[in-house]
Design a protein around this motif. Structure first.
Motif, PDB file in Angstrom:
ATOM      1  N   GLY A   3     -42.864 -18.698  24.493  1.00 19.77           N
ATOM      2  CA  GLY A   3     -41.730 -17.809  24.309  1.00 19.77           C
ATOM      3  C   GLY A   3     -41.132 -17.901  22.918  1.00 19.77           C
ATOM      4  N   TYR A   4     -41.014 -19.120  22.393  1.00 24.25           N
ATOM      5  CA  TYR A   4     -40.423 -19.280  21.059  1.00 24.25           C
ATOM      6  C   TYR A   4     -41.369 -18.793  19.957  1.00 24.25           C
ATOM      7  CZ  TYR A   4     -36.464 -21.713  23.064  1.00 24.25           C
ATOM      8  OH  TYR A   4     -35.334 -22.009  23.782  1.00 24.25           O
ATOM      9  N   LEU A   5     -42.670 -18.866  20.202  1.00 22.66           N
ATOM     10  CA  LEU A   5     -43.612 -18.274  19.257  1.00 22.66           C
ATOM     11  C   LEU A   5     -43.459 -16.750  19.241  1.00 22.66           C
ATOM     12  CD1 LEU A   5     -46.822 -20.407  19.930  1.00 22.66           C
ATOM     13  CD2 LEU A   5     -45.437 -20.396  17.848  1.00 22.66           C
ATOM     14  N   VAL A   6     -43.308 -16.170  20.429  1.00 22.31           N
ATOM     15  CA  VAL A   6     -43.080 -14.721  20.511  1.00 22.31           C
ATOM     16  C   VAL A   6     -41.782 -14.345  19.796  1.00 22.31           C
ATOM     17  CG1 VAL A   6     -42.591 -12.796  22.077  1.00 22.31           C
ATOM     18  CG2 VAL A   6     -44.390 -14.438  22.646  1.00 22.31           C
ATOM     19  N   ALA A   7     -40.724 -15.138  20.028  1.00 23.15           N
ATOM     20  CA  ALA A   7     -39.439 -14.871  19.381  1.00 23.15           C
ATOM     21  C   ALA A   7     -39.559 -14.962  17.864  1.00 23.15           C
ATOM     22  CB  ALA A   7     -38.387 -15.860  19.885  1.00 23.15           C
ATOM     23  N   GLY A   8     -40.311 -15.949  17.392  1.00 23.78           N
ATOM     24  CA  GLY A   8     -40.469 -16.125  15.961  1.00 23.78           C
ATOM     25  C   GLY A   8     -41.199 -14.983  15.294  1.00 23.78           C
ATOM     26  N   PHE A   9     -42.240 -14.469  15.948  1.00 25.81           N
ATOM     27  CA  PHE A   9     -43.059 -13.404  15.349  1.00 25.81           C
ATOM     28  C   PHE A   9     -42.513 -12.003  15.636  1.00 25.81           C
ATOM     29  CE2 PHE A   9     -46.183 -16.878  15.255  1.00 25.81           C
ATOM     30  CZ  PHE A   9     -46.670 -16.725  13.971  1.00 25.81           C
ATOM     31  N   THR A  10     -41.486 -11.888  16.488  1.00 29.19           N
ATOM     32  CA  THR A  10     -40.895 -10.564  16.777  1.00 29.19           C
ATOM     33  C   THR A  10     -39.451 -10.487  16.278  1.00 29.19           C
ATOM     34  OG1 THR A  10     -40.147 -11.274  18.983  1.00 29.19           O
ATOM     35  CG2 THR A  10     -42.329 -10.255  18.825  1.00 29.19           C
ATOM     36  N   ASN A  11     -39.068 -11.441  15.415  1.00 29.37           N
ATOM     37  CA  ASN A  11     -37.697 -11.484  14.898  1.00 29.37           C
ATOM     38  C   ASN A  11     -36.656 -11.507  16.021  1.00 29.37           C
ATOM     39  OD1 ASN A  11     -38.147 -11.664  12.121  1.00 29.37           O
ATOM     40  ND2 ASN A  11     -38.495  -9.453  11.963  1.00 29.37           N
ATOM     41  N   ALA A  12     -36.900 -12.371  16.972  1.00 28.19           N
ATOM     42  CA  ALA A  12     -35.932 -12.667  18.047  1.00 28.19           C
ATOM     43  C   ALA A  12     -35.741 -11.499  19.009  1.00 28.19           C
ATOM     44  CB  ALA A  12     -34.585 -13.099  17.454  1.00 28.19           C
ATOM     45  N   ASN A  13     -36.817 -10.835  19.385  1.00 27.26           N
ATOM     46  CA  ASN A  13     -36.735  -9.797  20.415  1.00 27.26           C
ATOM     47  C   ASN A  13     -36.570 -10.477  21.773  1.00 27.26           C
ATOM     48  OD1 ASN A  13     -37.627  -7.916  22.528  1.00 27.26           O
ATOM     49  ND2 ASN A  13     -38.098  -6.560  20.817  1.00 27.26           N
ATOM     50  N   VAL A  14     -35.383 -10.405  22.340  1.00 29.69           N
ATOM     51  CA  VAL A  14     -35.063 -11.187  23.532  1.00 29.69           C
ATOM     52  C   VAL A  14     -35.866 -10.720  24.741  1.00 29.69           C
ATOM     53  CG1 VAL A  14     -33.074  -9.759  24.175  1.00 29.69           C
ATOM     54  CG2 VAL A  14     -33.182 -12.132  24.931  1.00 29.69           C
ATOM     55  N   LEU A  15     -36.087  -9.390  24.879  1.00 25.90           N
ATOM     56  CA  LEU A  15     -36.819  -8.877  26.039  1.00 25.90           C
ATOM     57  C   LEU A  15     -38.265  -9.349  26.031  1.00 25.90           C
ATOM     58  CD1 LEU A  15     -36.787  -7.116  28.548  1.00 25.90           C
ATOM     59  CD2 LEU A  15     -37.383  -5.144  27.111  1.00 25.90           C
ATOM     60  N   LEU A  16     -38.943  -9.215  24.889  1.00 25.71           N
ATOM     61  CA  LEU A  16     -40.329  -9.666  24.801  1.00 25.71           C
ATOM     62  C   LEU A  16     -40.430 -11.180  25.006  1.00 25.71           C
ATOM     63  CD1 LEU A  16     -41.746  -7.566  21.804  1.00 25.71           C
ATOM     64  CD2 LEU A  16     -42.279  -7.335  24.239  1.00 25.71           C
ATOM     65  N   THR A  17     -39.469 -11.906  24.474  1.00 30.22           N
ATOM     66  CA  THR A  17     -39.474 -13.363  24.615  1.00 30.22           C
ATOM     67  C   THR A  17     -39.386 -13.780  26.077  1.00 30.22           C
ATOM     68  OG1 THR A  17     -38.410 -13.652  22.453  1.00 30.22           O
ATOM     69  CG2 THR A  17     -38.252 -15.482  24.002  1.00 30.22           C
ATOM     70  N   LEU A  18     -38.445 -13.184  26.813  1.00 30.93           N
ATOM     71  CA  LEU A  18     -38.257 -13.547  28.225  1.00 30.93           C
ATOM     72  C   LEU A  18     -39.434 -13.089  29.082  1.00 30.93           C
ATOM     73  CD1 LEU A  18     -34.458 -12.739  28.634  1.00 30.93           C
ATOM     74  CD2 LEU A  18     -35.515 -14.998  28.612  1.00 30.93           C
ATOM     75  N   VAL A  19     -39.904 -11.873  28.853  1.00 33.63           N
ATOM     76  CA  VAL A  19     -41.021 -11.352  29.658  1.00 33.63           C
ATOM     77  C   VAL A  19     -42.273 -12.190  29.448  1.00 33.63           C
ATOM     78  CG1 VAL A  19     -42.612  -9.412  29.944  1.00 33.63           C
ATOM     79  CG2 VAL A  19     -40.145  -8.996  29.804  1.00 33.63           C
ATOM     80  N   ALA A  20     -42.600 -12.495  28.202  1.00 35.75           N
ATOM     81  CA  ALA A  20     -43.786 -13.303  27.913  1.00 35.75           C
ATOM     82  C   ALA A  20     -43.691 -14.671  28.580  1.00 35.75           C
ATOM     83  CB  ALA A  20     -43.955 -13.461  26.403  1.00 35.75           C
ATOM     84  N   SER A  21     -42.529 -15.286  28.511  1.00 35.23           N
ATOM     85  CA  SER A  21     -42.350 -16.618  29.087  1.00 35.23           C
ATOM     86  C   SER A  21     -42.510 -16.603  30.606  1.00 35.23           C
ATOM     87  CB  SER A  21     -40.962 -17.166  28.725  1.00 35.23           C
ATOM     88  OG  SER A  21     -40.768 -17.196  27.341  1.00 35.23           O
ATOM     89  N   VAL A  22     -41.885 -15.617  31.252  1.00 36.01           N
ATOM     90  CA  VAL A  22     -41.947 -15.534  32.720  1.00 36.01           C
ATOM     91  C   VAL A  22     -43.364 -15.231  33.190  1.00 36.01           C
ATOM     92  CG1 VAL A  22     -41.181 -14.208  34.730  1.00 36.01           C
ATOM     93  CG2 VAL A  22     -39.520 -14.918  32.993  1.00 36.01           C
ATOM     94  N   VAL A  23     -44.047 -14.306  32.515  1.00 31.47           N
ATOM     95  CA  VAL A  23     -45.418 -13.952  32.910  1.00 31.47           C
ATOM     96  C   VAL A  23     -46.336 -15.156  32.786  1.00 31.47           C
ATOM     97  CG1 VAL A  23     -47.447 -12.589  32.263  1.00 31.47           C
ATOM     98  CG2 VAL A  23     -45.197 -11.495  32.393  1.00 31.47           C
ATOM     99  N   VAL A  24     -46.268 -15.870  31.676  1.00 28.63           N
ATOM    100  CA  VAL A  24     -47.100 -17.060  31.484  1.00 28.63           C
ATOM    101  C   VAL A  24     -46.784 -18.106  32.548  1.00 28.63           C
ATOM    102  CG1 VAL A  24     -47.587 -18.995  29.943  1.00 28.63           C
ATOM    103  CG2 VAL A  24     -47.413 -16.689  29.014  1.00 28.63           C
ATOM    104  N   LEU A  25     -45.494 -18.276  32.868  1.00 30.61           N
ATOM    105  CA  LEU A  25     -45.095 -19.261  33.880  1.00 30.61           C
ATOM    106  C   LEU A  25     -45.688 -18.922  35.244  1.00 30.61           C
ATOM    107  CD1 LEU A  25     -43.411 -21.675  34.844  1.00 30.61           C
ATOM    108  CD2 LEU A  25     -41.467 -20.131  35.099  1.00 30.61           C
TER     109      LEU A  25
END
Length: 510
Positions: free
Chosen positions: A471-493
């Protein structure tokens, strides 16, 4: 005792303590060896006698780091648990709750919900939830290891995203010191959507409570529970004491409600809500200024007084038996007290003597970190430091003043995410460290073997932490896009959870 910069040697005490605890399954001796290792390093490098100096420094540090208020609260809570059991309140509550909660799923969800509701302080959460829910989870065959995990995962992870809590106050004070924010509370609230470890831990607890997707050591503990072995090691002598037949449900509920009310009032009182300074005449300001441990002592004593007035005049418990129950309850908390004192001491060895935090800070400053990787790397550093020291508060106290200027220089657009990663990593390390006080209190509250609690929840904690890194890698490469960060983290989990459960089930069948 002047601190000594021990460099990489400062990591030895917690590494030795944690390794020994996992190998020997015995935490007290492991912690003691780790402490003595650290004080020996300190003595050898500061010109003290390696034998007398080592022992002397150990006990001096022990007395300095000891939080007497927490020890008193544990004693009062142990006493309250025993006298409520003697009055028959726990048994009556267990029968009543078993009628209302008709399945293992509902019992686990009710435990999770109660943990989320008690968000003011993690110590209070760990012990109160275990006390209230043990009769119910025992009834439906929930292992004590699973109960300890639910308690632990709804203690610090809930407190770290609750704006009115002792944790919010601690984080706010560290944010204020940096001078980078106009409002420390607003800065804290902005970190909540990116505090992935807290959010994913709570999500995982709900999923595991609703489904049968356990894996690893926890799956084995649940299998034993289905065969009747809950793994209970309650240290109170309740099995040998006389339990009143006059007990009612309210004999359980009224003392617990009194504990909550008096604890909250105690926090407001010592936070200055009724004091002379008008700056603390709001509930939020008073909570932020309170000393939670001292308030919990007031709450515990008030609840014990209420129990006395509720039981003795009605003849539910005789005066002599009530006072004897207090003694038994205090004795039941001695093992937890010893472990806590040793955990505080080894934390002091790292922070106050060997300067572990400064070593980690220097290591960070010497490295050149790409901006997009900053949140993920900060999360891992905070996790390592918190796991080694057994304290989330100490970790974000060390790292926040480092993270703020580092982000301002490297990636200012990721400042909030990086602060969130600091808090999340600190909670992760604290959550799964064998020497963390909240880990110890969770196993104590659940009546579970401490090392079993550590080993069964470790896989769940690591799973969530790995998803946080993604999730934090996604946040870093998307300039802190909160929706993508949360969705990616939940899906992987969820994908990882299903795969691990299937692998665990296949392994059990073979």
């Amino acid at each position: 005792m002047e601190p000594y910069y021990a460099g990489i040697l400062s990591l030895l005490p917690p590494v030795i303590a944690i390794t020994l605890a996992l190998i020997t399954k015995e935490v007290i001796s492991s912690l003691l060896v780790g402490i003595l290792t650290g004080t020996l390093i300190y003595s050898l490098n500061t010109g003290l006698n390696p034998i007398v100096g080592t022992v002397d420094i150990t006990f001096k540090l022990m007395t300095q780091r000891m939080d007497v208020s927490i020890l008193l609260f544990l004693a009062l809570l142990g006493a309250l648990v025993v006298v409520v059991s003697m009055a028959g309140g726990s048994r009556a509550y267990g029968r009543w709750a078993s009628e209302k909660l008709r399945s293992k799923r509902s019992a686990q969800l009710a435990t999770s919900a109660l943990g989320a509701l008690i968000f003011i302080d993690d110590y209070f959460n760990c012990l109160t939830v275990g006390t209230v829910m043990k009769p119910v989870t025992d009834k439906y065959g929930v292992s004590r290891a699973k109960l300890a995990y639910i308690i632990d995962a709804t203690a610090a992870p809930v407190c770290i995203i609750a704006p009115v809590s002792s944790w919010a106050a601690a984080v706010g004070s560290n944010l204020q010191i940096t001078g980078a924010f106009e409002s420390d509370l607003a800065a804290f609230v902005s970190t909540i959507p990116y505090n992935l470890y807290a959010l994913l831990s709570i999500f995982l607890v709900v999923v595991l409570s609703c489904t049968n997707l356990d894996f690893g050591p926890m799956a084995k503990a649940e299998q034993r529970a289905r065969r009747g072995d809950l793994g209970a090691i309650d240290t109170s002598s309740s099995s040998g004491m006389k339990i009143s037949e006059k007990g009612q449900v309210y004999d359980m509920l009224i003392p617990v409600i009194a504990l909550i009310i008096f604890s909250v009032l105690g926090m407001l009182y010592n936070g200055g809500y009724w004091g002379e300074d008008p700056a603390y005449h709001s509930i939020g300001a008073a909570f932020g200024n309170c000393v939670a441990a001292e308030a919990l002592v007031l709450g515990g004593f008030g609840a014990l007084v209420v129990a006395f007035l509720l039981f003795v005049p009605r003849g539910v418990v005789r005066f002599r038996d009530f006072m004897g129950g207090i003694g038994e309850g205090v004795k039941s908390m001695v093992p937890a007290d010893i472990i806590l004192i040793l955990a505080w001491t080894i934390s002091g060895v790292c922070r106050d003597l060997l300067m572990t935090g400064e070593f980690v800070r220097d290591s960070v400053e010497k490295s050149s970190i790409p901006g997009a990787l900053l949140p993920a790397i900060i999360f891992m550093i905070a996790a390592f430091l918190s796991f080694a020291m057994g304290t989330a508060w100490g970790t974000f106290g060390i790292l926040i003043p480092i993270v703020v200027p580092a982000c301002a220089a490297i990636a200012p657009q990721l400042l909030v995410v990086s602060l969130s990663a600091t808090l999340a990593g600190s909670v992760f390390g604290d959550h799964c460290s064998p020497i963390s006080d909240t880990t110890i209190l969770s196993s104590t509250g659940a009546g579970c073997n401490h090392i079993e609690h550590v080993s069964t929840q470790m896989m769940y904690s690591i799973l969530v932490a790995c998803c946080c890194v993604v999730g934090y890698l996604v946040a870093g490469f998307t300039n802190a896009n909160v929706l993508l960060t949360l969705v990616a983290s939940v899906v992987v989990l969820m994908v990882a959870l299903v795969i691990l459960h299937k692998q665990s089930a296949a392994s059990a069948d073979s």
